[in-house]
Design a protein around this motif. Structure first.
Motif, PDB file in Angstrom:
ATOM      1  N   VAL A  61       0.252  13.980   4.701  1.00  0.00           N
ATOM      2  CA  VAL A  61       1.642  13.723   5.105  1.00  0.00           C
ATOM      3  C   VAL A  61       2.558  14.788   4.504  1.00  0.00           C
ATOM      4  N   ARG A  62       2.376  15.094   3.233  1.00  0.00           N
ATOM      5  CA  ARG A  62       3.210  16.116   2.587  1.00  0.00           C
ATOM      6  C   ARG A  62       2.960  17.493   3.198  1.00  0.00           C
ATOM      7  N   LEU A  63       1.715  17.783   3.537  1.00  0.00           N
ATOM      8  CA  LEU A  63       1.359  19.087   4.101  1.00  0.00           C
ATOM      9  C   LEU A  63       1.950  19.281   5.497  1.00  0.00           C
ATOM     10  N   LEU A  64       1.984  18.205   6.289  1.00  0.00           N
ATOM     11  CA  LEU A  64       2.258  18.349   7.726  1.00  0.00           C
ATOM     12  C   LEU A  64       3.608  17.829   8.192  1.00  0.00           C
ATOM     13  N   SER A  65       4.265  16.981   7.411  1.00  0.00           N
ATOM     14  CA  SER A  65       5.439  16.268   7.931  1.00  0.00           C
ATOM     15  C   SER A  65       6.616  17.183   8.266  1.00  0.00           C
ATOM     16  N   SER A  66       6.700  18.351   7.639  1.00  0.00           N
ATOM     17  CA  SER A  66       7.809  19.258   7.960  1.00  0.00           C
ATOM     18  C   SER A  66       7.534  20.076   9.222  1.00  0.00           C
ATOM     19  N   LEU A  70       4.620  12.931  12.708  1.00  0.00           N
ATOM     20  CA  LEU A  70       3.384  12.276  12.273  1.00  0.00           C
ATOM     21  C   LEU A  70       3.448  10.759  12.426  1.00  0.00           C
ATOM     22  N   ALA A  71       2.256  10.175  12.581  1.00  0.00           N
ATOM     23  CA  ALA A  71       2.080   8.729  12.434  1.00  0.00           C
ATOM     24  C   ALA A  71       0.785   8.498  11.674  1.00  0.00           C
ATOM     25  N   THR A  72       0.756   7.470  10.848  1.00  0.00           N
ATOM     26  CA  THR A  72      -0.500   7.036  10.235  1.00  0.00           C
ATOM     27  C   THR A  72      -0.921   5.735  10.898  1.00  0.00           C
ATOM     28  N   LEU A  73      -2.224   5.586  11.077  1.00  0.00           N
ATOM     29  CA  LEU A  73      -2.771   4.386  11.713  1.00  0.00           C
ATOM     30  C   LEU A  73      -3.967   3.912  10.907  1.00  0.00           C
ATOM     31  N   SER A  74      -3.964   2.656  10.539  1.00  0.00           N
ATOM     32  CA  SER A  74      -5.097   2.084   9.813  1.00  0.00           C
ATOM     33  C   SER A  74      -5.314   0.652  10.270  1.00  0.00           C
ATOM     34  N   GLN A  88       7.595  -1.763   8.525  1.00  0.00           N
ATOM     35  CA  GLN A  88       9.022  -1.624   8.238  1.00  0.00           C
ATOM     36  C   GLN A  88       9.202  -1.652   6.724  1.00  0.00           C
ATOM     37  N   LEU A  89      10.344  -1.167   6.258  1.00  0.00           N
ATOM     38  CA  LEU A  89      10.610  -1.219   4.815  1.00  0.00           C
ATOM     39  C   LEU A  89      10.707  -2.660   4.324  1.00  0.00           C
ATOM     40  N   SER A  90      10.986  -3.577   5.241  1.00  0.00           N
ATOM     41  CA  SER A  90      11.068  -4.995   4.892  1.00  0.00           C
ATOM     42  C   SER A  90       9.733  -5.721   5.040  1.00  0.00           C
ATOM     43  N   SER A  91       8.684  -5.003   5.496  1.00  0.00           N
ATOM     44  CA  SER A  91       7.370  -5.626   5.693  1.00  0.00           C
ATOM     45  C   SER A  91       6.758  -6.039   4.364  1.00  0.00           C
ATOM     46  N   THR A  92       5.789  -6.942   4.435  1.00  0.00           N
ATOM     47  CA  THR A  92       5.034  -7.363   3.255  1.00  0.00           C
ATOM     48  C   THR A  92       3.576  -6.948   3.417  1.00  0.00           C
ATOM     49  N   ALA A  93       2.846  -6.962   2.299  1.00  0.00           N
ATOM     50  CA  ALA A  93       1.421  -6.629   2.355  1.00  0.00           C
ATOM     51  C   ALA A  93       0.662  -7.620   3.217  1.00  0.00           C
ATOM     52  N   ALA A  94       1.108  -8.877   3.240  1.00  0.00           N
ATOM     53  CA  ALA A  94       0.453  -9.885   4.071  1.00  0.00           C
ATOM     54  C   ALA A  94       0.616  -9.573   5.554  1.00  0.00           C
ATOM     55  N   GLU A  95       1.674  -8.856   5.907  1.00  0.00           N
ATOM     56  CA  GLU A  95       1.934  -8.542   7.314  1.00  0.00           C
ATOM     57  C   GLU A  95       1.219  -7.276   7.773  1.00  0.00           C
ATOM     58  N   LYS A 104       4.670   3.487   3.715  1.00  0.00           N
ATOM     59  CA  LYS A 104       6.021   3.313   4.256  1.00  0.00           C
ATOM     60  C   LYS A 104       7.065   3.394   3.159  1.00  0.00           C
ATOM     61  N   ASN A 105       6.777   2.820   2.004  1.00  0.00           N
ATOM     62  CA  ASN A 105       7.731   2.876   0.894  1.00  0.00           C
ATOM     63  C   ASN A 105       7.845   4.289   0.326  1.00  0.00           C
ATOM     64  N   LYS A 106       6.755   5.017   0.337  1.00  0.00           N
ATOM     65  CA  LYS A 106       6.776   6.369  -0.224  1.00  0.00           C
ATOM     66  C   LYS A 106       7.370   7.380   0.751  1.00  0.00           C
ATOM     67  N   PHE A 107       7.161   7.141   2.054  1.00  0.00           N
ATOM     68  CA  PHE A 107       7.672   8.042   3.098  1.00  0.00           C
ATOM     69  C   PHE A 107       8.432   7.207   4.131  1.00  0.00           C
ATOM     70  N   PRO A 108       9.662   6.812   3.841  1.00  0.00           N
ATOM     71  CA  PRO A 108      10.390   5.872   4.707  1.00  0.00           C
ATOM     72  C   PRO A 108      10.556   6.334   6.154  1.00  0.00           C
ATOM     73  N   LYS A 109      10.624   7.657   6.386  1.00  0.00           N
ATOM     74  CA  LYS A 109      10.825   8.157   7.749  1.00  0.00           C
ATOM     75  C   LYS A 109       9.517   8.280   8.529  1.00  0.00           C
TER      76      LYS A 109
END
Length: 346
Positions: A61-66, A70-74, A88-95, A104-109
């Motif tokens: 993400v750091r290498l490529l985002s500029s 990007l999207a991450t999928l897991s 979302q920034l309001s999401s929980t781990a259970a969700e 998401k918390n580390k890279f909000p955009k």
């Protein structure tokens, strides 16, 4: 426990044959894999847990985002939901699972999504993105990725490579032949030539992919609000709280930095509840003197703030740091993306 695992060796042989046959069916084209016209990079491993897939995803993400959208999928391991979900920034781990929430918390955009069916997930994401990073999808053979990064934990290459349940491998070692790049993670910083030669001897029997070597870099201690803090840890007694595959490297990192360590370990991706809070609080209260709780970045997203708010909990983020061949790694990734974009334009 070790004796029980060896008793289960016949099941490991059946597991090995099942996985091998499945791979053969995909490799021969009897079972079909789907390719996409968008660049897709898979980050995966052959053994269960603890190889550093999340730090690798964050490095990419750091290498490529500029340069790319990007999207991450897991899969969103450990979540209680199903189907395709955006983080979302309001999401929980259970969700959405702890690792996607960490991204998401580390890279909000950053677009962070989860879906059990990676092909379905890519179909949804491809119209709005230029590159999709697939975390832990090496065994998802229904998808034929454009580029594959295979991770091996350093220690795993010096032990017997036996499939589950006797060993820790969920795929056959021959599956390493599908990798475009191989990264050995969690290496000692003073990696010897003899160790490299031994590793490369093992891998070269199955794969001609470039091999890079990396280790874990520990960042500054942070509070539950992700704000860096400074402590003289040498005067603190630590309750080390972990729910990850392998907490040993973190313990070794802290050993000579703190007054003492008491460990409290849970299963990987453990969802903490109030019963766990009682257990954690009791263990913490038994510590003497100056004391705090230290946990991992994954765990902090599963520790519900309302339940654990009264406890002094901090975490240590980690990053992947290449010991050798960073330029080789970066160049292989960037060349793949440049070529993929050129082909797709035509």
């Amino acid at each position: 426990m070790l004796i029980l695992r060896w008793i289960l060796l016949p099941i490991s042989l059946i597991y090995f044959l099942t996985v091998w046959i499945r791979n053969q069916l995909y490799d021969s084209g009897i079972l079909k894999s789907k390719s996409f016209d968008i660049p897709t990079i898979v980050i995966g491993n052959l053994a269960i847990g603890g190889t550093g897939k999340s730090p690798m995803t964050e490095y990419l993400v750091r290498l490529l985002s500029s340069h790319y959208t990007l999207a991450t999928l897991s899969r969103g391991y450990g979540r209680k939901t199903t189907g395709f979900q955006y983080a979302q920034l309001s999401s929980t781990a259970a969700e959405i699972g702890d690792e996607p929430l960490q991204f998401k918390n580390k890279f909000p955009k950053l677009t962070v999504a989860v879906c059990e069916d990676r092909c379905k997930g890519v179909e949804i994401l491809k119209k709005d993105h230029q590159v999709i990073l697939l975390d832990d999808a090496y065994q998802h053979r229904k998808l034929n990725p454009g580029f594959t990064i295979l991770l091996f934990d350093f220690a795993s290459l010096f032990s017997m490579m036996i499939t589950l349940p006797t060993g820790n491998f969920r795929d056959t070692f021959s599956a390493s032949s599908r990798a475009n790049l191989i990264v050995i993670t969690k290496c000692p910083r003073q990696l010897s030539l003899a160790q490299k030669q031994q590793i490369e001897y093992r891998i070269r029997r199955r794969s001609a992919a470039p091999i890079c070597y990396s280790t874990i870099e520990y960042d500054q201690l942070r509070n539950r609000n992700h704000i860096p803090v400074e402590f003289d840890l040498s005067v603190y007694h630590i309750l080390l709280l972990t729910g990850i595959a392998n907490p040993q490297p973190l313990k070794e990192y802290l050993l000579d930095k703190v007054a003492s360590i008491k460990e409290l370990t849970f299963a990987d991706h453990h969802n903490y509840d109030e019963a766990d809070y009682i257990k954690i609080n009791t263990a913490f209260q038994h510590l003497k003197g100056n004391k705090i709780i230290i946990t991992t970045e994954k765990d902090i997203h599963r520790l519900h703030i309302d339940v654990f708010a009264a406890l002094p909990i901090y975490y240590i983020p980690i990053q992947l740091d290449f010991i050798t061949d960073r330029q080789i790694f970066d160049k292989k990734i960037l060349n793949y993306l440049s070529h993929a974009q050129s082909v797709n334009k035509h």
